[in-house]
Design a protein around this motif. Structure first.
Motif, PDB file in Angstrom:
ATOM      1  N   GLY A   1      -1.704   6.780  -3.391  1.00  0.00           N
ATOM      2  CA  GLY A   1      -2.370   7.189  -2.185  1.00  0.00           C
ATOM      3  C   GLY A   1      -2.203   6.160  -1.087  1.00  0.00           C
ATOM      4  N   VAL A   2      -2.838   6.419   0.025  1.00  0.00           N
ATOM      5  CA  VAL A   2      -2.755   5.557   1.206  1.00  0.00           C
ATOM      6  C   VAL A   2      -3.332   4.176   0.922  1.00  0.00           C
ATOM      7  CG1 VAL A   2      -3.536   5.276   3.588  1.00  0.00           C
ATOM      8  CG2 VAL A   2      -2.818   7.518   2.775  1.00  0.00           C
ATOM      9  N   VAL A   3      -4.467   4.136   0.215  1.00  0.00           N
ATOM     10  CA  VAL A   3      -5.107   2.854  -0.091  1.00  0.00           C
ATOM     11  C   VAL A   3      -4.183   1.996  -0.952  1.00  0.00           C
ATOM     12  CG1 VAL A   3      -7.038   1.749  -1.286  1.00  0.00           C
ATOM     13  CG2 VAL A   3      -7.446   3.751   0.130  1.00  0.00           C
ATOM     14  N   GLN A   4      -3.599   2.604  -1.966  1.00  0.00           N
ATOM     15  CA  GLN A   4      -2.702   1.870  -2.855  1.00  0.00           C
ATOM     16  C   GLN A   4      -1.488   1.337  -2.076  1.00  0.00           C
ATOM     17  OE1 GLN A   4      -1.120   4.116  -6.144  1.00  0.00           O
ATOM     18  NE2 GLN A   4      -0.610   2.271  -7.289  1.00  0.00           N
ATOM     19  N   GLN A   5      -0.922   2.174  -1.214  1.00  0.00           N
ATOM     20  CA  GLN A   5       0.236   1.745  -0.418  1.00  0.00           C
ATOM     21  C   GLN A   5      -0.146   0.602   0.520  1.00  0.00           C
ATOM     22  OE1 GLN A   5       1.430   5.377   1.454  1.00  0.00           O
ATOM     23  NE2 GLN A   5       2.366   6.210  -0.402  1.00  0.00           N
ATOM     24  N   THR A   6      -1.318   0.685   1.124  1.00  0.00           N
ATOM     25  CA  THR A   6      -1.778  -0.368   2.033  1.00  0.00           C
ATOM     26  C   THR A   6      -1.966  -1.680   1.279  1.00  0.00           C
ATOM     27  OG1 THR A   6      -2.875   1.277   3.410  1.00  0.00           O
ATOM     28  CG2 THR A   6      -3.571  -1.014   3.696  1.00  0.00           C
ATOM     29  N   LEU A   7      -2.619  -1.619   0.123  1.00  0.00           N
ATOM     30  CA  LEU A   7      -2.816  -2.829  -0.668  1.00  0.00           C
ATOM     31  C   LEU A   7      -1.485  -3.442  -1.093  1.00  0.00           C
ATOM     32  CD1 LEU A   7      -5.835  -1.797  -2.920  1.00  0.00           C
ATOM     33  CD2 LEU A   7      -5.819  -3.575  -1.170  1.00  0.00           C
ATOM     34  N   GLN A   8      -0.572  -2.605  -1.514  1.00  0.00           N
ATOM     35  CA  GLN A   8       0.728  -3.115  -1.942  1.00  0.00           C
ATOM     36  C   GLN A   8       1.482  -3.754  -0.771  1.00  0.00           C
ATOM     37  OE1 GLN A   8       2.396   0.310  -3.925  1.00  0.00           O
ATOM     38  NE2 GLN A   8       1.541  -0.304  -5.904  1.00  0.00           N
ATOM     39  N   ALA A   9       1.368  -3.158   0.414  1.00  0.00           N
ATOM     40  CA  ALA A   9       2.024  -3.714   1.598  1.00  0.00           C
ATOM     41  C   ALA A   9       1.447  -5.100   1.928  1.00  0.00           C
ATOM     42  CB  ALA A   9       1.878  -2.775   2.790  1.00  0.00           C
ATOM     43  N   VAL A  10       0.132  -5.236   1.833  1.00  0.00           N
ATOM     44  CA  VAL A  10      -0.505  -6.522   2.108  1.00  0.00           C
ATOM     45  C   VAL A  10      -0.075  -7.555   1.071  1.00  0.00           C
ATOM     46  CG1 VAL A  10      -2.733  -7.737   2.106  1.00  0.00           C
ATOM     47  CG2 VAL A  10      -2.496  -5.577   3.337  1.00  0.00           C
ATOM     48  N   LEU A  11      -0.054  -7.146  -0.190  1.00  0.00           N
ATOM     49  CA  LEU A  11       0.277  -8.086  -1.269  1.00  0.00           C
ATOM     50  C   LEU A  11       1.733  -8.540  -1.254  1.00  0.00           C
ATOM     51  CD1 LEU A  11      -1.895  -6.606  -4.116  1.00  0.00           C
ATOM     52  CD2 LEU A  11      -2.126  -8.860  -3.081  1.00  0.00           C
ATOM     53  N   ARG A  12       2.615  -7.768  -0.627  1.00  0.00           N
ATOM     54  CA  ARG A  12       4.024  -8.174  -0.544  1.00  0.00           C
ATOM     55  C   ARG A  12       4.199  -9.506   0.179  1.00  0.00           C
ATOM     56  NH1 ARG A  12       5.330  -2.803   1.246  1.00  0.00           N
ATOM     57  NH2 ARG A  12       5.423  -1.583  -0.646  1.00  0.00           N
ATOM     58  N   ARG A  13       3.217  -9.864   0.987  1.00  0.00           N
ATOM     59  CA  ARG A  13       3.286 -11.124   1.730  1.00  0.00           C
ATOM     60  C   ARG A  13       2.953 -12.331   0.868  1.00  0.00           C
ATOM     61  NH1 ARG A  13      -0.252  -9.276   6.837  1.00  0.00           N
ATOM     62  NH2 ARG A  13      -1.453  -8.424   5.127  1.00  0.00           N
ATOM     63  N   PHE A  14       2.458 -12.082  -0.350  1.00  0.00           N
ATOM     64  CA  PHE A  14       2.039 -13.165  -1.227  1.00  0.00           C
ATOM     65  C   PHE A  14       3.080 -13.382  -2.331  1.00  0.00           C
ATOM     66  CE2 PHE A  14      -1.781 -11.672   0.787  1.00  0.00           C
ATOM     67  CZ  PHE A  14      -2.480 -12.853   1.048  1.00  0.00           C
ATOM     68  N   PRO A  15       3.076 -14.574  -2.939  1.00  0.00           N
ATOM     69  CA  PRO A  15       4.028 -14.844  -4.025  1.00  0.00           C
ATOM     70  C   PRO A  15       3.787 -13.933  -5.230  1.00  0.00           C
ATOM     71  CG  PRO A  15       2.616 -16.766  -3.596  1.00  0.00           C
ATOM     72  CD  PRO A  15       2.228 -15.705  -2.624  1.00  0.00           C
ATOM     73  N   SER A  16       4.796 -13.816  -6.049  1.00  0.00           N
ATOM     74  CA  SER A  16       4.787 -12.914  -7.203  1.00  0.00           C
ATOM     75  C   SER A  16       3.543 -13.032  -8.095  1.00  0.00           C
ATOM     76  CB  SER A  16       6.053 -13.125  -8.031  1.00  0.00           C
ATOM     77  OG  SER A  16       6.060 -12.253  -9.128  1.00  0.00           O
ATOM     78  N   PRO A  17       3.079 -14.238  -8.443  1.00  0.00           N
ATOM     79  CA  PRO A  17       1.888 -14.291  -9.316  1.00  0.00           C
ATOM     80  C   PRO A  17       0.676 -13.581  -8.717  1.00  0.00           C
ATOM     81  CG  PRO A  17       2.936 -16.444  -9.198  1.00  0.00           C
ATOM     82  CD  PRO A  17       3.628 -15.557  -8.190  1.00  0.00           C
ATOM     83  N   ALA A  18       0.512 -13.697  -7.422  1.00  0.00           N
ATOM     84  CA  ALA A  18      -0.624 -13.027  -6.769  1.00  0.00           C
ATOM     85  C   ALA A  18      -0.504 -11.520  -6.904  1.00  0.00           C
ATOM     86  CB  ALA A  18      -0.705 -13.426  -5.296  1.00  0.00           C
ATOM     87  N   ARG A  19       0.698 -10.990  -6.700  1.00  0.00           N
ATOM     88  CA  ARG A  19       0.927  -9.547  -6.834  1.00  0.00           C
ATOM     89  C   ARG A  19       0.643  -9.091  -8.262  1.00  0.00           C
ATOM     90  NH1 ARG A  19       5.465 -10.732  -3.649  1.00  0.00           N
ATOM     91  NH2 ARG A  19       6.854 -10.493  -5.425  1.00  0.00           N
ATOM     92  N   GLU A  20       1.114  -9.878  -9.231  1.00  0.00           N
ATOM     93  CA  GLU A  20       0.910  -9.514 -10.642  1.00  0.00           C
ATOM     94  C   GLU A  20      -0.571  -9.570 -11.007  1.00  0.00           C
ATOM     95  OE1 GLU A  20       3.446 -12.212 -12.773  1.00  0.00           O
ATOM     96  OE2 GLU A  20       5.236 -11.440 -11.754  1.00  0.00           O
ATOM     97  N   ASN A  21      -1.276 -10.576 -10.512  1.00  0.00           N
ATOM     98  CA  ASN A  21      -2.711 -10.691 -10.798  1.00  0.00           C
ATOM     99  C   ASN A  21      -3.513  -9.574 -10.135  1.00  0.00           C
ATOM    100  OD1 ASN A  21      -2.302 -12.992 -12.323  1.00  0.00           O
ATOM    101  ND2 ASN A  21      -2.720 -14.396 -10.622  1.00  0.00           N
ATOM    102  N   ALA A  22      -3.032  -9.073  -9.020  1.00  0.00           N
ATOM    103  CA  ALA A  22      -3.751  -8.030  -8.279  1.00  0.00           C
ATOM    104  C   ALA A  22      -3.480  -6.630  -8.823  1.00  0.00           C
ATOM    105  CB  ALA A  22      -3.378  -8.087  -6.804  1.00  0.00           C
ATOM    106  N   ALA A  23      -2.451  -6.471  -9.630  1.00  0.00           N
ATOM    107  CA  ALA A  23      -2.070  -5.136 -10.124  1.00  0.00           C
ATOM    108  C   ALA A  23      -3.228  -4.395 -10.786  1.00  0.00           C
ATOM    109  CB  ALA A  23      -0.867  -5.237 -11.056  1.00  0.00           C
ATOM    110  N   PRO A  24      -4.019  -5.029 -11.681  1.00  0.00           N
ATOM    111  CA  PRO A  24      -5.139  -4.295 -12.294  1.00  0.00           C
ATOM    112  C   PRO A  24      -6.178  -3.849 -11.255  1.00  0.00           C
ATOM    113  CG  PRO A  24      -4.672  -6.300 -13.531  1.00  0.00           C
ATOM    114  CD  PRO A  24      -3.848  -6.355 -12.275  1.00  0.00           C
ATOM    115  N   MET A  25      -6.405  -4.688 -10.229  1.00  0.00           N
ATOM    116  CA  MET A  25      -7.363  -4.335  -9.185  1.00  0.00           C
ATOM    117  C   MET A  25      -6.875  -3.110  -8.406  1.00  0.00           C
ATOM    118  SD  MET A  25      -8.528  -6.550  -5.857  1.00  0.00           S
ATOM    119  CE  MET A  25      -6.868  -6.527  -5.199  1.00  0.00           C
ATOM    120  N   ILE A  26      -5.584  -3.089  -8.075  1.00  0.00           N
ATOM    121  CA  ILE A  26      -5.020  -1.954  -7.347  1.00  0.00           C
ATOM    122  C   ILE A  26      -5.154  -0.682  -8.185  1.00  0.00           C
ATOM    123  CG2 ILE A  26      -2.885  -0.958  -6.431  1.00  0.00           C
ATOM    124  CD1 ILE A  26      -2.101  -3.797  -5.581  1.00  0.00           C
ATOM    125  N   THR A  27      -4.876  -0.783  -9.469  1.00  0.00           N
ATOM    126  CA  THR A  27      -5.008   0.371 -10.363  1.00  0.00           C
ATOM    127  C   THR A  27      -6.446   0.858 -10.395  1.00  0.00           C
ATOM    128  OG1 THR A  27      -3.163  -0.397 -11.706  1.00  0.00           O
ATOM    129  CG2 THR A  27      -4.671   1.167 -12.745  1.00  0.00           C
TER     130      THR A  27
END
Length: 181
Positions: free
Chosen positions: A1-27
């Motif tokens: 959805g839109v929220v998931q896409q927005t969160l993923q777009a924001v997280l792309r600005r952060f290093p890989s570990p941050a994106r991986e740690n945030a994955a459960p929150m996005i889900t």
């Protein structure tokens, strides 16, 4: 959805570990939004065929305790938004979402605050007005409390709605349909 896409777009600005740690929150956020949308869609089917005359009578009689904080015409409280003409600006889906999930959106001017005084008293409500010397707190019982600024130890925003969630389950489906109508 839109929220998931927005969160993923924001997280792309952060290093890989941050994106991986945030994955459960996005889900989890995505799943909560899917569940919320499904519940509102379910309520839409229940709310078909409501009668506004019965709904007004149910409101006045106290169904769902709406009248405690909301007003229609000259009946009801002032803590929440006036519902006299809500149908002109909100769809039935919007109303159902607000009833079932009041924290999703809080109407401008109805933000809640907690005021703690220097003597330890706590008031929770809206702040309908204030002056240079006084903060006026409107509490759920409909009383307005004038609190001198000099007596305030802490004034903080409450991040949730004063309206309790789940009121869609607190009334019979037919009554809910009538209230929304």
């Amino acid at each position: 959805g839109v929220v998931q896409q927005t969160l993923q777009a924001v997280l792309r600005r952060f290093p890989s570990p941050a994106r991986e740690n945030a994955a459960p929150m996005i889900t989890e956020i995505t799943n909560q939004n899917i569940a919320k949308d499904a519940r509102v869609t379910e309520l839409e089917t229940v709310a078909v065929g409501g009668d506004p005359v019965r709904g007004r009578a149910a409101f006045i009689a106290g169904a769902g305790a709406c009248v405690t904080c909301h007003r229609i015409g000259d009946t009801g409280g002032l803590l929440g938004p006036d519902l006299s003409h809500i149908g002109r600006i909100r769809t039935s889906r919007d109303l159902l979402e607000a009833i079932a999930f009041p924290n999703a959106t809080i109407a401008r001017g109805y933000d809640a605050f907690q005021v703690t005084t220097r003597d330890g008293r706590t008031l929770v409500g809206t702040i309908p007005r204030e002056t240079a010397d006084t903060v006026f707190v409107l509490t759920a019982d409909g009383r307005e409390h004038a609190v001198p600024r000099s007596a305030i130890a802490k004034l903080e925003s409450v991040t949730v709605s004063l309206m309790p969630p789940g009121l869609d389950r607190a009334v019979e489906p037919k009554v809910l349909a009538d209230l929304v109508a």
